[in-house]
Every structure is written in C-alpha cells, then in structure tokens.
Design a protein around this motif. Structure first.
Motif, PDB file in Angstrom:
ATOM      1  N   ASN A 117      -6.177   7.336   8.752  1.00 44.33           N
ATOM      2  CA  ASN A 117      -6.171   6.500   7.556  1.00 44.33           C
ATOM      3  C   ASN A 117      -7.030   5.257   7.782  1.00 44.33           C
ATOM      4  N   ILE A 118      -7.613   4.745   6.723  1.00 48.25           N
ATOM      5  CA  ILE A 118      -8.292   3.450   6.742  1.00 48.25           C
ATOM      6  C   ILE A 118      -7.353   2.439   6.114  1.00 48.25           C
ATOM      7  N   VAL A 119      -6.915   1.464   6.916  1.00 44.12           N
ATOM      8  CA  VAL A 119      -5.966   0.447   6.464  1.00 44.12           C
ATOM      9  C   VAL A 119      -6.584  -0.903   6.805  1.00 44.12           C
ATOM     10  N   PHE A 120      -7.239  -1.502   5.821  1.00 39.14           N
ATOM     11  CA  PHE A 120      -8.106  -2.642   6.112  1.00 39.14           C
ATOM     12  C   PHE A 120      -7.938  -3.749   5.084  1.00 39.14           C
ATOM     13  N   GLN A 121      -7.951  -4.971   5.556  1.00 39.60           N
ATOM     14  CA  GLN A 121      -7.997  -6.181   4.732  1.00 39.60           C
ATOM     15  C   GLN A 121      -6.772  -6.303   3.827  1.00 39.60           C
ATOM     16  N   ASN A 122      -5.622  -5.881   4.367  1.00 39.21           N
ATOM     17  CA  ASN A 122      -4.350  -6.082   3.692  1.00 39.21           C
ATOM     18  C   ASN A 122      -3.670  -7.315   4.277  1.00 39.21           C
ATOM     19  N   GLY A 123      -2.556  -7.752   3.675  1.00 41.95           N
ATOM     20  CA  GLY A 123      -1.822  -8.881   4.239  1.00 41.95           C
ATOM     21  C   GLY A 123      -1.442  -8.628   5.686  1.00 41.95           C
ATOM     22  N   THR A 124      -0.923  -7.432   5.974  1.00 41.26           N
ATOM     23  CA  THR A 124      -0.727  -6.934   7.335  1.00 41.26           C
ATOM     24  C   THR A 124      -1.212  -5.497   7.360  1.00 41.26           C
ATOM     25  N   GLY A 125      -1.452  -4.959   8.566  1.00 40.17           N
ATOM     26  CA  GLY A 125      -2.035  -3.625   8.678  1.00 40.17           C
ATOM     27  C   GLY A 125      -0.998  -2.528   8.680  1.00 40.17           C
ATOM     28  N   ILE A 126      -0.799  -1.895   9.856  1.00 41.84           N
ATOM     29  CA  ILE A 126       0.165  -0.803  10.001  1.00 41.84           C
ATOM     30  C   ILE A 126       1.390  -1.318  10.740  1.00 41.84           C
ATOM     31  N   GLY A 151       0.806  -1.208   0.000  1.00 41.14           N
ATOM     32  CA  GLY A 151       0.000   0.000   0.000  1.00 41.14           C
ATOM     33  C   GLY A 151       0.841   1.260   0.000  1.00 41.14           C
ATOM     34  N   LEU A 152       1.234   1.717   1.206  1.00 41.71           N
ATOM     35  CA  LEU A 152       1.950   2.984   1.348  1.00 41.71           C
ATOM     36  C   LEU A 152       3.130   2.772   2.283  1.00 41.71           C
ATOM     37  N   THR A 206      -7.170   5.839   2.088  1.00 49.13           N
ATOM     38  CA  THR A 206      -7.856   4.556   2.172  1.00 49.13           C
ATOM     39  C   THR A 206      -6.999   3.513   1.470  1.00 49.13           C
ATOM     40  N   ILE A 207      -6.566   2.512   2.250  1.00 50.80           N
ATOM     41  CA  ILE A 207      -5.625   1.505   1.769  1.00 50.80           C
ATOM     42  C   ILE A 207      -6.211   0.143   2.103  1.00 50.80           C
ATOM     43  N   TYR A 208      -6.681  -0.579   1.096  1.00 50.92           N
ATOM     44  CA  TYR A 208      -7.351  -1.841   1.414  1.00 50.92           C
ATOM     45  C   TYR A 208      -7.118  -2.884   0.341  1.00 50.92           C
ATOM     46  N   SER A 209      -7.230  -4.131   0.763  1.00 52.33           N
ATOM     47  CA  SER A 209      -7.186  -5.281  -0.127  1.00 52.33           C
ATOM     48  C   SER A 209      -5.882  -5.353  -0.922  1.00 52.33           C
ATOM     49  N   GLY A 268      -0.163  -3.063   4.387  1.00 49.95           N
ATOM     50  CA  GLY A 268      -0.978  -1.900   4.080  1.00 49.95           C
ATOM     51  C   GLY A 268      -0.187  -0.604   4.192  1.00 49.95           C
ATOM     52  N   LEU A 269       0.433  -0.378   5.366  1.00 48.08           N
ATOM     53  CA  LEU A 269       1.168   0.864   5.602  1.00 48.08           C
ATOM     54  C   LEU A 269       2.406   0.544   6.441  1.00 48.08           C
TER      55      LEU A 269
END
Length: 222
Positions: free
Chosen positions: A190-199, A151-152, A167-170, A175-176
């Motif tokens: 920030n919305i960081v959702f449903q990534n391999g890992t979150g923040i 993501g970021l 918004t960072i998802y999937s 994610g971040l």
C-alpha cells in the motif's frame, strides 16, 4: 437496478436498502445523494442479504454524523467495485456488523475512489463491533482514499482480512489503522503517504512492502 437516481434529501430511511434475503442483486451505474440528510446511502442491512454487487455508482452528500455511511455491508460475499464516494459523514464504505451474530465475510472492495469526506471518518472500515460478530476473509485492494478524515481501518474484531495495493494519502488523521483484535491480517504493497499519521498496526499478521514516503509520482503527458 441499473442507472437509477435516488435523491434522498428529505428521507428518514436509506437511499437504497437490501434486507431479508435480498441476494444476488446488482446495483450498477446509479447515483445516491441526500444533501447531507441523516441517512445511509446504500445499506445491505441483514445477514441473509448476501452475494450482491454494487458497481460504478456515485454516492455523495450522505449523513450528518459518524453513524451515516456511504455503502454499508452487514453480510457476506458482496462485491463493491469502481464506485465514487464523497462528502460522506461516516465511513465511505464499511463492513462492520453491529448486531450480535451478524457476519461480514469474504467481501471484495476494490477500485473505489473516496475523497473529500472530512466530517467524521470518510474512508473504509472492516471489522466488527464485538467478538460476538465477525468480519473475516475480506479483501480490500486497488482503492484510492484521499482528503478524508481517516483512511482505512481494520477495526476489532476480525481475522484473515487482506489490504493490498491501496493508495491512501492526504488524509487529516491516520492513514491506515489495524486494531489489536485483528489477527492473521495481510497489509501489503500500500502507499500510505502525507496523512496525519502513517500506518498504526496493533494486530497480528503480515505488514510488508508498504510505502510511507513520497512515491514521487509525476503527471503524465497532456
């Protein structure tokens, strides 16, 4: 440059390249694509090419490996807004000086959409490859990043970089990410959702009010 179309499928260069002292250039409402040729999309290539604007462009099918970037900033005070980037091998948008002494300060990256880029990276990276460069005071906000590899990322090294309201998802992996060489950061709302890992934050600064669970959005009527 307004409304130009660049098909760089057979090029060994960049789709659009700003170099020297190319400052206050506007690139707007344009398309750059390369059918996955081994190039960058839009490359702000030198420390002297400052205060440029890249707006409402579509950059897609860029590159074959992580070195090939959709929009690359090697300088300061640039504005990157309202662009759409997809099928990018490396980062979709990057402010990551890789030449000693180059700086990427006070860039604004906002309201961009990045998607469907799962070759190597795919999202946004802000930082520097060594502490001989610098990346500080950049603002990254109101971007949408989904269905990419990463993501970021705030990569070492940098200071005072701000990441708000994205918004960072999937995304397949992280994610971040904030690396340890980043200091004085702000990562807020920030919305960081449903990534391999979150923040994953190993830097220093403020990381607050980020949503890492399902925000329960619903589709609007119609």
């Amino acid at each position: 440059f307004k409304g130009i179309r660049v098909n760089a499928a057979t090029s060994t260069q960049n789709g659009i390249r700003l170099t020297g002292t190319s400052s206050n250039v506007l690139i707007e409402d344009s398309h750059v694509h390369a059918s996955q040729a081994a190039i960058n999309g839009i490359f702000v290539a030198t420390n002297g090419a400052v205060s440029n604007t890249i707006r409402r462009c579509k950059v897609f099918e860029i590159g074959t490996n992580g070195a090939h970037v959709g929009i690359e900033l090697q300088s300061s005070n640039n504005l990157v807004e309202d662009n759409e980037l997809y099928s990018i091998a490396g980062q979709a948008i990057e402010a990551l000086p890789f030449t000693a002494g180059f700086q990427a300060h006070s860039n604004i990256i906002r309201r961009n959409k990045m998607r469907n880029s799962t070759i190597v990276y795919g999202g946004i990276t802000i930082g520097a490859t060594s502490n001989t460069g610098a990346s500080s005071g950049n603002q990254v906000y109101n971007n949408l990043i989904y269905a990419t590899k990463y993501g970021l990322q705030l990569a070492a090294f940098g200071s005072g970089n701000k990441v708000w309201n994205n918004t960072i998802y999937s995304n397949e992996l992280a994610g971040l990410i904030v690396e340890s060489g980043q200091v004085g950061i702000e990562v807020l709302n920030n919305i960081v959702f449903q990534n391999g890992t979150g923040i994953q934050s190993n830097g220093s600064g403020t990381v607050l009010n980020n949503i890492t669970t399902d925000p329960l959005f619903v589709d609007g009527p119609g």
